[in-house]
Write a protein that holds these residues in place. Structure first.
Motif, PDB file in Angstrom:
ATOM      1  N   HIS A  84      -3.308   7.724  -4.309  1.00 17.28           N
ATOM      2  CA  HIS A  84      -4.069   6.386  -4.646  1.00 17.28           C
ATOM      3  C   HIS A  84      -5.161   5.913  -3.431  1.00 17.28           C
ATOM      4  N   HIS A  86      -9.766   4.866  -3.942  1.00 20.58           N
ATOM      5  CA  HIS A  86     -10.367   4.044  -4.726  1.00 20.58           C
ATOM      6  C   HIS A  86     -12.327   4.920  -4.314  1.00 20.58           C
ATOM      7  N   HIS A 254      -1.427  -1.767  -9.695  1.00 22.35           N
ATOM      8  CA  HIS A 254      -1.201  -2.339  -7.611  1.00 22.35           C
ATOM      9  C   HIS A 254       0.142  -3.850  -8.423  1.00 22.35           C
ATOM     10  N   HIS A 277       1.889  -0.565  -3.858  1.00 20.37           N
ATOM     11  CA  HIS A 277       1.833  -1.118  -2.643  1.00 20.37           C
ATOM     12  C   HIS A 277       3.265  -2.499  -2.966  1.00 20.37           C
ATOM     13  N   ASP A 329      -4.438   4.291   0.068  1.00 23.07           N
ATOM     14  CA  ASP A 329      -5.510   3.451  -0.638  1.00 23.07           C
ATOM     15  C   ASP A 329      -7.109   3.220  -0.224  1.00 23.07           C
TER      16      ASP A 329
HETATM   17 FE    FE Z   1      -6.001   0.301  -4.083  1.00 29.07          FE
END
Ligand code: FE
Ligand code: NIG
Length: 422
Positions: A84, A86, A254, A277, A329
């Protein structure tokens, strides 16, 4: 009759131990910590794959390697799979970090123009080439921390053109860099400011225009969404992901990160590959994930970084048979780190994961959450030769040592991409 040694590309030897989970399927319950530890072990690699894992003396006799990587008394483990991230953005958001340190919450900051919306300009105003340049630097950093496969989301463009730009950057980086990227479309990351007060219209844009065009581009394998009280509610999430599924995307979500919305139940209903999460997941949500075979992707650094007190009930999930994956994340807002070693330590401290459990979650289970369990995540014959040499003499240091990077060498698809072979 003497058998002459088989020629291979690479032998990684001289290790105090090789530690690896086993198999191709997600491991939960008591199996989460059932790894194989081989003292004085070595790994033989050929054509990008592992051909043998065994005692160093045995492998030295059985194989003649073109190259040898000396583990020098270190520990060999599979490359980390970060399930995960970004990683496509331009500017950073240290101002928001300071605000949180001073006591403001992530949602407060997001509602006053910060958060995801604050990263849009950087993506929209910069070229594909500039975004790619930033991304490649970040991939070098992932590799230095031992991450050999990264799930990579778009989501800071939020127009069709800008989301495609991010996915093209991911695609180009995937070809250019040793780290493998698994691309995810995250157009439902937030409502862009030009759709303020017209949320329904943005959902319609996603469903009718963006998703079909992204599907046609073949630039994303997964579709993800931020299902949360202040962004996409359950109804909008169902509509967007229902369409994504029809178009052939696999799903990640998410869910239940900041509020208990019932996102886990929706992930199970929709057959998502992962639910990520889960700090506020309910008992019913855990049961639904278990029944649906959904992999929880846990990000233990995020609540720490956001200064939120609620942790994902990781041990309860494991006891219910769920097979958790771990992830950074990595993003400019809620978790600005690329270090999986840091994530493993915090999984121990916050979730009570043993080093063996954390290792399985960060390798095999993470690979399974990306549909790659048959190819990655363990050191066994036939799997990709993605491995790390750690400068510690046993794998327990992965969780024990806080804040230092133990990765001394990285092999990706049988090639030494960090450190030096002889
Ligand atoms: Fe995220
Ligand atoms: O996973 N939850 C949504 N996305 C990120 C936050 C992104 C941001 O703040 O830029 C997350 O925490």
């Amino acid at each position: 009759m003497t058998v002459s040694p088989r020629p291979i590309d690479l032998l990684v030897t001289g290790a105090a131990e090789v530690a690896t989970p086993l198999g191709t399927t997600p491991r939960g319950g008591a199996e989460l910590g059932a790894i194989r530890v081989l003292e004085d072990g070595a790994v033989a690699c050929h054509d990008g794959e592992v051909v043998a894992v065994g005692p160093a003396a045995e492998l030295a006799g059985a194989y003649r390697a073109t190259e040898t990587l000396d583990a020098a008394g270190g520990t060999i483990v599979p490359g980390f799979v970060d399930a995960h991230t970004h990683p496509v953005f331009f500017g950073t958001r240290e101002d928001e970090f300071e605000m949180r340190v001073a006591g403001r919450s992530y949602v407060e900051i997001a509602r006053s123009g910060g958060g995801i919306a604050a990263s849009l300009e950087g993506v929209r105003d910069n070229s594909l080439e500039l975004l790619l340049e930033r991304l490649l630097v970040r991939l070098d950093r992932f590799l230095a921390f031992g991450t050999t496969t990264v799930e990579a989301k778009s989501g800071y463009g939020l127009t069709l053109v800008d989301e495609l730009k991010c996915l093209r950057a991911i695609d180009t980086a995937n070809r250019a860099h040793a780290v493998d990227l698994v691309p995810t479309f995250l157009g439902a990351h937030d409502f862009p400011p030009e759709y303020r007060g017209q949320h329904e219209a943005y959902v319609t844009l996603l469903v009718e225009e963006m998703l079909p065009a992204i599907a046609e581009s073949h630039l994303a394998r997964y579709c993800d969404i931020f299902t949360e009280a202040h962004v996409f509610d359950l109804e909008a999430s169902r509509r967007i992901l229902g369409r994504a599924r029809e178009l052939g995307f696999e799903l990640r979500m998410h869910v239940d990160q900041l509020t208990p919305l019932g996102g886990a139940e929706l992930a199970a209903e929709l057959g998502a590959a992962s639910a990520d999460h889960l700090e506020h997941v309910s008992d019913a949500g855990i049961a639904a994930l278990a029944a649906g075979g959904v992999i929880p992707v846990l990000c233990p650094l995020v609540p720490l970084y956001l200064r939120e007190t609620q942790e994902a009930p990781a041990r309860r999930m494991v006891n219910e048979g769920l097979a958790p994956a771990l992830a950074t994340d990595f993003n400019p807002g809620s978790c600005y780190t690329q270090s999986m070693p840091e994530v493993l330590t915090w999984a121990a401290l916050r979730y009570g994961f043993s080093a063996a459990e954390a290792l399985t979650a960060a390798t095999l289970n993470a690979a399974c959450s990306l549909g790659l369990g048959a190819e990655l995540g363990t050191l066994e014959p036939g799997k990709a030769a993605d491995l790390l040499v750690l400068d510690v003499d046993n794998y327990h240091h992965l969780t024990y040592e806080l804040g230092r990077n133990p990765v001394r060498a990285v092999v990706k698809r049988g090639r030494v991409v960090l450190g030096a072979a002889e």
